[in-house]
Every structure is written in structure tokens, then in C-alpha cells.
Design a protein around this motif. Sequence first.
Motif, PDB file in Angstrom:
ATOM      1  N   ASN A  89       0.832  -1.213   0.000  1.00  0.00           N
ATOM      2  CA  ASN A  89       0.000   0.000   0.000  1.00  0.00           C
ATOM      3  C   ASN A  89       0.864   1.260   0.000  1.00  0.00           C
ATOM      4  O   ASN A  89       0.418   2.328   0.366  1.00  0.00           O
ATOM      5  CB  ASN A  89      -1.039   0.002   1.137  1.00  0.00           C
ATOM      6  CG  ASN A  89      -0.401  -0.068   2.499  1.00  0.00           C
ATOM      7  OD1 ASN A  89       0.817  -0.056   2.611  1.00  0.00           O
ATOM      8  ND2 ASN A  89      -1.217  -0.163   3.530  1.00  0.00           N
ATOM      9  N   THR A  90       2.106   1.106  -0.441  1.00  0.00           N
ATOM     10  CA  THR A  90       2.973   2.286  -0.514  1.00  0.00           C
ATOM     11  C   THR A  90       3.602   2.489  -1.900  1.00  0.00           C
ATOM     12  O   THR A  90       4.364   3.427  -2.096  1.00  0.00           O
ATOM     13  CB  THR A  90       4.106   2.176   0.536  1.00  0.00           C
ATOM     14  OG1 THR A  90       4.755   0.938   0.371  1.00  0.00           O
ATOM     15  CG2 THR A  90       3.596   2.302   1.965  1.00  0.00           C
ATOM     16  N   SER A 124       2.348   6.374   1.362  1.00  0.00           N
ATOM     17  CA  SER A 124       1.058   5.761   1.036  1.00  0.00           C
ATOM     18  C   SER A 124       0.170   6.748   0.291  1.00  0.00           C
ATOM     19  O   SER A 124       0.275   7.968   0.466  1.00  0.00           O
ATOM     20  CB  SER A 124       0.386   5.331   2.338  1.00  0.00           C
ATOM     21  OG  SER A 124      -0.894   4.842   2.088  1.00  0.00           O
TER      22      SER A 124
END
Length: 363
Positions: free
Chosen positions: A76-77, A255
Motif C-alpha cells: 500500500n505504498t 502511502s
Amino acid sequence: MLKKKRIAILTGGGDCPGINAVIRAVAKKAMLEHGMEVIGIKDGFEGLIHDRHRKLGPSEVSGLLTLGGTILGTSNTSNPYRYAVKNGNELIFKDVSKTAVANLKSLGVEALVCIGGDGTLGIASRLMNDGVPIVGIPKTIDNDLRGTEVTFGFDTAVSIATEAIDRVHTTAQSHHRIMIVEVMGRRAGWIALYAGVAGGGDIILIPEIPYTLKAVRDKVQERKKRGKRFSIVVIAEGAKTQGGDVVVRKIVETSTDPVRLGGVGFVLGEQLEKMIGTETRTVVLGHLQRGGSPTAADRILATLLGAKAVEAVVAGEFGRMVAVRRGEITTVALETAAGGPRTVPRGHPLIAAARALGTSFGE
Ligand code: F6P
């Protein structure tokens, strides 16, 4: 009708129960019904940028229906349009989207099925504009994606949170305590509302209805007067007081959604204990809500959405996200999901029903 020979699947953002069931549905239908080849991109956009992938054959996608997490891995980054690179001690952000697009091209992939939340589908939507044929599948335990009435993972998270609320009831009763259960959900109160009602929470605090300490205290005291020496509070991680702000646990600079919420349950617990003098304990459910096997409802939804995604690929319907609208499985524009969180309407029938039963929303 366009017949694609090879497709790729990518899972991005936080994991969630039911992702593997979707991978299974997409891959099996693509292989069995359409004779396609299926490639799995590893670790979300991170894998796409660094050309990490693996072939998914019948044996790789067998036994996935009940399995939590994602067999492909996720990140998620990693955003190809804002990719964080270390420059000494400093983080700099680069646009590496051309590499991501080129990697897909060299794989001979004719369609990319992106399973993700608002961050992932927002990136997918940009890749679509850069020439990648994409079909999106919405995923999140938070149930907060625009364009669909429900996301898989939500039902599982609600079941886990409900069981937790059921379990803290016994300690609350035995010790005459206030027990606070903090659930996830980001800026939306879907998990808190559903699990709070299902678990018989006396007070449910959601971001959409800012609360006052006084209202929470009044409810606890009103219960005491009726001989109820305990209270259960279900609070969403994104809940806030009237005029107050959310409690931030962490900032993840790389993120797409850098703010990580968490801890509001502890703040409320201390305040209530001081104010009322009743022993108060807080349980933060955190990632337990995202782990393990999906419920039957989530397996079914994942299967329906996965199958629909392949239909969209076969029909050449790109730039679309499969979705549930008025109970039907359909598609909507991909960018819909990136349009900000879908929060709980204040007039939601479950809020009205709970209020009628005496549940307080802390107003
Ligand atoms: O979006 C799913 C979710 O679990 C949210 O409910 C929560 O706020 C967030 O992800 C936690 O993110 P992380 O796994 O990065 O801590």
C-alpha cells in the motif's frame, strides 16, 4: 467481442478476506471458459514496477476460496506515479509509470485486473488513461468505496468485530465495567455501525455522527439507573468529538492515504473513567478484522465480482470497475472508486432502528 489471450491480476492496498477467492474466480473463469493465460503480478504496483510476476495455472488457484490474505502479495505504498526512492537520508518521489506500462507490455498482457481500494483503483484509473486496458474489482473491509453498495471483506470484518463485542460483554458484566471496542473503517463508520448493532453495543460512535462526552456519560448513567452496571461502547477508529479531530496513530508518507488512524478508544476510555469513576477498558481490534478466512457471504460476493470482471475483459469493457448496484452485479466507471470515501448516511435505516431500540450515537 474482444477475446484476450493473456491477462494479469494485481492486488494492491491493504489485504482483506476474500481477495484470494476473487483471484480464484478471475483465474478459473479466464482459463476454463476462455482459454486465457493468467499472470499474477507480485506485491501490487511494487511488483509491476520491478517486473515481478508469476504464472497462475489451475494448481496455483486451487484451494484459495477459504484462504485469507492474498497469494500474490500486496503493497500500500507503491505508486508508479509517485514512487518513493531514497536519496541519502531523504525520500524523493519519482514518476516510474512508464516502466510499469512497459513491463506489462513486455509480458504480452492484454488486460490487467486490479483488485484494490480507492488508492489502487485511483492509480489503475491513471494507468488506464496511459493506455493500459484495466478492469477494477473493489476490495476493502471498510465498505467505503464509491460506486458499489458493498465490498467483499466487510462481512467478515463485521463478523469478527461482532464476536469480539459478544466476548467483551462477559467481562463488562462480571466487573461492572465500561468496555470500549475500537474497530477499523478509516473515515467511515460502516464496521462500527453494523458490528455495533449486531453485538448489541449500548453506545456506537461513528465518524459521521461526531459525539460529545456528555452524551456518552449520560447514556452510561441512564443505564446505571436502570440497574445495568456495565456499558459497551463500539467506536470507529475515525470517530471524533463535536468540534474535535480524529486520533492519528501514524503517518505513512509513501502511502496514497498517509494517515493511519487508531487510539481514539484509549482516549475515550481515560476520559470516561475520570468523568464517571467507572472502571473502563479498551480493546482495539486492529488487523484481526482483516485476517483469516472470509465468511460465506464474502466468498459468494468475491466469486460473483471475479466472474463479472472476466466478462468485462472479454467484452472489451475497460476502464470499468465491477460493482454491486441495487443488488445487481454490474460495472461502473473505474474512477468512481477514487472519488472520496462513501460514508454512512445519517439517515441510514440501521441508525434509525438502533436509536429506536435505545442505542446512543453519542450526540
Ligand atoms: O482500509 C483497510 C484498513 O484496515 C483500515 O480500516 C485501516 O485504517 C487501515 O487499513 C490500516 O492500514 P495499515 O494496514 O497500513 O495499518
